[in-house]
Scaffold this motif. Structure first.
Motif, PDB file in Angstrom:
ATOM      1  N   LYS A 141       0.805  -1.218   0.000  1.00  0.00           N
ATOM      2  CA  LYS A 141       0.000   0.000   0.000  1.00  0.00           C
ATOM      3  C   LYS A 141       0.841   1.274   0.000  1.00  0.00           C
ATOM      4  CE  LYS A 141      -3.565  -2.459   2.625  1.00  0.00           C
ATOM      5  NZ  LYS A 141      -4.301  -2.541   3.902  1.00  0.00           N
ATOM      6  N   LEU A 142       2.033   1.224   0.568  1.00  0.00           N
ATOM      7  CA  LEU A 142       2.892   2.404   0.609  1.00  0.00           C
ATOM      8  C   LEU A 142       3.888   2.319  -0.538  1.00  0.00           C
ATOM      9  CD1 LEU A 142       3.573   2.641   4.438  1.00  0.00           C
ATOM     10  CD2 LEU A 142       1.896   3.887   3.080  1.00  0.00           C
ATOM     11  N   PRO A 143       3.850   3.284  -1.446  1.00  0.00           N
ATOM     12  CA  PRO A 143       4.675   3.187  -2.656  1.00  0.00           C
ATOM     13  C   PRO A 143       6.152   2.939  -2.397  1.00  0.00           C
ATOM     14  CG  PRO A 143       3.090   4.955  -2.872  1.00  0.00           C
ATOM     15  CD  PRO A 143       2.985   4.473  -1.459  1.00  0.00           C
ATOM     16  N   ASP A 144       6.713   3.586  -1.384  1.00  0.00           N
ATOM     17  CA  ASP A 144       8.146   3.459  -1.181  1.00  0.00           C
ATOM     18  C   ASP A 144       8.547   2.168  -0.489  1.00  0.00           C
ATOM     19  OD1 ASP A 144       8.740   5.770  -2.492  1.00  0.00           O
ATOM     20  OD2 ASP A 144       8.639   7.014  -0.700  1.00  0.00           O
ATOM     21  N   LEU A 145       7.580   1.350  -0.092  1.00  0.00           N
ATOM     22  CA  LEU A 145       7.894   0.022   0.432  1.00  0.00           C
ATOM     23  C   LEU A 145       7.749  -1.054  -0.641  1.00  0.00           C
ATOM     24  CD1 LEU A 145       6.242  -0.032   3.981  1.00  0.00           C
ATOM     25  CD2 LEU A 145       8.673   0.063   3.416  1.00  0.00           C
ATOM     26  N   GLN A 146       7.066  -0.725  -1.721  1.00  0.00           N
ATOM     27  CA  GLN A 146       6.876  -1.699  -2.774  1.00  0.00           C
ATOM     28  C   GLN A 146       8.197  -2.001  -3.463  1.00  0.00           C
ATOM     29  OE1 GLN A 146       3.630  -0.663  -5.399  1.00  0.00           O
ATOM     30  NE2 GLN A 146       2.360   0.060  -3.690  1.00  0.00           N
ATOM     31  N   GLY A 147       8.409  -3.273  -3.735  1.00  0.00           N
ATOM     32  CA  GLY A 147       9.644  -3.685  -4.384  1.00  0.00           C
ATOM     33  C   GLY A 147      10.734  -4.092  -3.426  1.00  0.00           C
ATOM     34  N   LEU A 148      10.573  -3.757  -2.137  1.00  0.00           N
ATOM     35  CA  LEU A 148      11.546  -4.200  -1.152  1.00  0.00           C
ATOM     36  C   LEU A 148      11.274  -5.666  -0.818  1.00  0.00           C
ATOM     37  CD1 LEU A 148      11.636  -1.135   1.260  1.00  0.00           C
ATOM     38  CD2 LEU A 148      13.289  -1.748  -0.507  1.00  0.00           C
ATOM     39  N   PRO A 149      12.299  -6.431  -0.492  1.00  0.00           N
ATOM     40  CA  PRO A 149      12.097  -7.866  -0.264  1.00  0.00           C
ATOM     41  C   PRO A 149      11.248  -8.139   0.971  1.00  0.00           C
ATOM     42  CG  PRO A 149      14.326  -7.214   0.359  1.00  0.00           C
ATOM     43  CD  PRO A 149      13.715  -6.037  -0.347  1.00  0.00           C
ATOM     44  N   GLU A 150      10.344  -9.089   0.853  1.00  0.00           N
ATOM     45  CA  GLU A 150       9.579  -9.555   2.012  1.00  0.00           C
ATOM     46  C   GLU A 150      10.571 -10.151   3.003  1.00  0.00           C
ATOM     47  OE1 GLU A 150       5.537 -10.593   3.650  1.00  0.00           O
ATOM     48  OE2 GLU A 150       6.080  -9.540   1.796  1.00  0.00           O
ATOM     49  N   ARG A 151      10.349  -9.898   4.293  1.00  0.00           N
ATOM     50  CA  ARG A 151      11.274 -10.433   5.283  1.00  0.00           C
ATOM     51  C   ARG A 151      10.616 -10.516   6.643  1.00  0.00           C
ATOM     52  NH1 ARG A 151      14.265  -5.842   7.803  1.00  0.00           N
ATOM     53  NH2 ARG A 151      13.423  -3.932   6.919  1.00  0.00           N
ATOM     54  N   TYR A 152      11.199 -11.329   7.479  1.00  0.00           N
ATOM     55  CA  TYR A 152      10.833 -11.394   8.891  1.00  0.00           C
ATOM     56  C   TYR A 152      11.362 -10.105   9.513  1.00  0.00           C
ATOM     57  CZ  TYR A 152      10.216 -13.644  13.501  1.00  0.00           C
ATOM     58  OH  TYR A 152       9.819 -13.976  14.777  1.00  0.00           O
ATOM     59  N   VAL A 153      10.491  -9.364  10.177  1.00  0.00           N
ATOM     60  CA  VAL A 153      10.867  -8.043  10.685  1.00  0.00           C
ATOM     61  C   VAL A 153      11.141  -8.119  12.179  1.00  0.00           C
ATOM     62  CG1 VAL A 153      10.169  -5.632  10.926  1.00  0.00           C
ATOM     63  CG2 VAL A 153       9.471  -6.936   8.900  1.00  0.00           C
ATOM     64  N   VAL A 154      12.311  -7.630  12.588  1.00  0.00           N
ATOM     65  CA  VAL A 154      12.689  -7.527  13.996  1.00  0.00           C
ATOM     66  C   VAL A 154      13.036  -6.070  14.292  1.00  0.00           C
ATOM     67  CG1 VAL A 154      13.491  -9.909  14.176  1.00  0.00           C
ATOM     68  CG2 VAL A 154      15.097  -8.120  13.458  1.00  0.00           C
ATOM     69  N   TRP A 155      13.370  -5.807  15.547  1.00  0.00           N
ATOM     70  CA  TRP A 155      13.746  -4.448  15.947  1.00  0.00           C
ATOM     71  C   TRP A 155      14.963  -3.999  15.150  1.00  0.00           C
ATOM     72  CZ3 TRP A 155      11.762  -1.338  20.067  1.00  0.00           C
ATOM     73  CH2 TRP A 155      12.495  -0.174  20.324  1.00  0.00           C
ATOM     74  N   GLY A 156      14.874  -2.827  14.537  1.00  0.00           N
ATOM     75  CA  GLY A 156      15.982  -2.271  13.780  1.00  0.00           C
ATOM     76  C   GLY A 156      15.842  -0.776  13.657  1.00  0.00           C
ATOM     77  N   GLU A 157      16.934  -0.079  13.363  1.00  0.00           N
ATOM     78  CA  GLU A 157      16.956   1.376  13.416  1.00  0.00           C
ATOM     79  C   GLU A 157      16.534   2.068  12.130  1.00  0.00           C
ATOM     80  OE1 GLU A 157      20.579   2.933  14.960  1.00  0.00           O
ATOM     81  OE2 GLU A 157      20.624   1.538  16.633  1.00  0.00           O
ATOM     82  N   GLY A 158      16.521   1.358  11.014  1.00  0.00           N
ATOM     83  CA  GLY A 158      16.177   1.998   9.752  1.00  0.00           C
ATOM     84  C   GLY A 158      14.696   2.260   9.617  1.00  0.00           C
ATOM     85  N   THR A 159      14.337   3.189   8.729  1.00  0.00           N
ATOM     86  CA  THR A 159      12.937   3.507   8.506  1.00  0.00           C
ATOM     87  C   THR A 159      12.157   2.290   8.040  1.00  0.00           C
ATOM     88  OG1 THR A 159      13.594   5.741   7.862  1.00  0.00           O
ATOM     89  CG2 THR A 159      11.365   5.077   7.291  1.00  0.00           C
ATOM     90  N   THR A 160      12.804   1.395   7.272  1.00  0.00           N
ATOM     91  CA  THR A 160      12.113   0.216   6.783  1.00  0.00           C
ATOM     92  C   THR A 160      12.303  -0.983   7.698  1.00  0.00           C
ATOM     93  OG1 THR A 160      13.994  -0.318   5.352  1.00  0.00           O
ATOM     94  CG2 THR A 160      12.201   0.981   4.402  1.00  0.00           C
ATOM     95  N   ASP A 161      12.979  -0.809   8.822  1.00  0.00           N
ATOM     96  CA  ASP A 161      12.938  -1.789   9.903  1.00  0.00           C
ATOM     97  C   ASP A 161      11.759  -1.408  10.788  1.00  0.00           C
ATOM     98  OD1 ASP A 161      15.474  -3.251   9.273  1.00  0.00           O
ATOM     99  OD2 ASP A 161      16.333  -1.264   9.621  1.00  0.00           O
TER     100      ASP A 161
END
Length: 419
Positions: free
Chosen positions: A387-407
């Motif tokens: 749904k968010l354009p700037d997240l489209q195309g990024l690899p699907e992944r298991y998400v854990v605590w992280g410092e980046g905007t896409t973490d």
């Protein structure tokens, strides 16, 4: 130790002590970022809208938008509030005109600058007004307090770049001796839609004589790379009658699995943790696992969209304001006092998360005492990738605590005074 989620009563075992020490690194930023690795995943997006309540739940629709700019509507500058007795106004500006640029090929630049507010005697910050020089490029600003004992380290870090600041995904990267989850060195923040913030008349944020500020500016390169000089108007008070205002942090784990039917190398949790560690440094893995141990009493994760953490109150305090923090996959966040008891009270209920609206919410003075418990709960949703354009195309992944905007993160913040 009770290990049922949300009801952990921690004992000071060596494992828990070590976990708390690792989690405490969150206070001032734990990692030394690896910009080359970060550029593979770092992105920027907005488009959530928000519903914030305190004291009770509310239902709010969760619309989406195709926008890649800020979701918040522009706010016309307001006339500054009049100075109160004992207050003075001081303006500090970024020492350089900085042209934002990604460390490598990303679309975000996190830059830290040293500001010297010329505090010649002990004082209190009683308000602030952050003014980005290029508001379309500046995504957020956070002010960190640097005590006199750490001032030389901050200046030395700045000198390494010739006074042009340094890359600082997450926190400042300086560390903070003596900081803890119950007293974080944060002064204030700005996000789109932000206005002047004037604290209640009886409180202030202590600034020792000789203290500095580190100003972290997050630039969104999708909106330009025009040179920027962000400035801050600080209200300082010499009053000896003010109560010190402190920030308490309540982090919770993030254990968000890939969606059913989705796959990829980073859908393996171990690979995901290794990826975050590569991008942000060796402390990333201890924080990810330390949150599990501190919050759930186990190193075995329970993957799911909603994660929570309950921490016992160790010292009496009075809550004056509350806030929450997540990233782009965030959907909702709650902070509850004494959940599951007859004295249960909801302090903050963000039913629809907005990455661009993370301001604190004042609440009626609420006393907490040793033995009380505070729980933060966050819900994240991988569907935002579609749904968010700037997240489209990024690899699907298991998400854990992280410092980046896409973490991702899950963090409750309490502004408190002590009795």
């Amino acid at each position: 130790m009770r290990t049922r989620r949300g009801r952990t009563a921690m004992r000071a075992t060596p494992a828990v002590v070590g976990a708390v020490a690792a989690v405490a690194m969150l206070v001032a930023g734990c990692g030394t970022p690896n910009p080359t690795a970060q550029a593979r995943l770092e992105g920027h997006a907005t488009g959530h809208t928000t519903g914030h309540t305190t004291g009770s739940a509310s239902a709010t629709d969760h619309p989406t938008t195709a926008a890649t700019g800020h979701a918040a509507k522009p706010v016309a500058p307001a006339k500054p509030a009049a100075l109160r007795a004992g207050e003075s106004m001081r303006t500090v500006t970024s020492p350089v005109s900085y042209t934002p640029k990604a460390p490598t090929t990303g679309t975000d630049d996190y830059r830290c600058f040293v500001l010297d507010p010329q505090v010649t005697r002990d004082a209190f910050v009683t308000g602030f007004d952050i003014a980005p020089g290029q508001p379309q490029e500046v995504h957020h600003v956070i002010l960190f307090r640097v005590p006199p004992s750490a001032a030389a380290a901050a200046r030395a870090r700045d000198a390494e770049s010739g006074g042009n600041g340094w890359t600082c995904f997450g926190g400042t990267g300086l560390g903070s001796r003596g900081a803890s989850l119950d007293d974080a060195p944060w002064v204030g923040a700005w996000a789109p839609g932000g206005r002047e913030n004037v604290l209640p008349a009886d409180v202030g944020i202590p600034m020792q004589r000789g203290s500095l500020l580190v100003m972290q500016v997050h630039y969104n390169l999708r909106h330009g790379v025009t040179p920027d000089r962000t400035s801050v108007k600080l209200r300082l008070s010499s009053s000896s009658k003010l109560k010190p205002l402190e920030t308490m942090l309540y982090p919770a784990p993030v254990e968000l699995p890939c969606r059913a039917g989705k796959s990829g190398p980073l859908c393996d949790r171990n690979a995901a943790v290794a990826d975050v560690t590569e991008r942000f440094g060796a402390m990333s893995s201890p924080i990810v696992n330390g949150l599990l141990l501190v919050c759930n009493g186990t190193l075995i994760p329970t993957p799911g969209a909603t994660q929570s953490c309950t921490r016992r109150v160790e010292q009496a305090a009075t809550i004056r304001a509350v806030a929450g923090h997540m990233h782009l996959l965030g959907s909702s966040l709650r902070i509850d006092l004494n959940p599951g008891t007859a004295r249960a009270r909801t302090l903050l209920d963000i039913t629809v998360w907005d990455f661009d609206n993370q301001g604190s919410v004042p609440i009626p003075a609420t006393a907490i005492r040793p033995g009380d418990s505070i729980r933060v709960s966050c819900t994240h949703d991988q569907a935002w990738r579609d749904k968010l354009p700037d997240l489209q195309g990024l690899p699907e992944r298991y998400v854990v605590w992280g410092e980046g905007t896409t973490d991702e993160m899950c963090l409750g913040l309490l502004s408190v005074t002590r009795p």
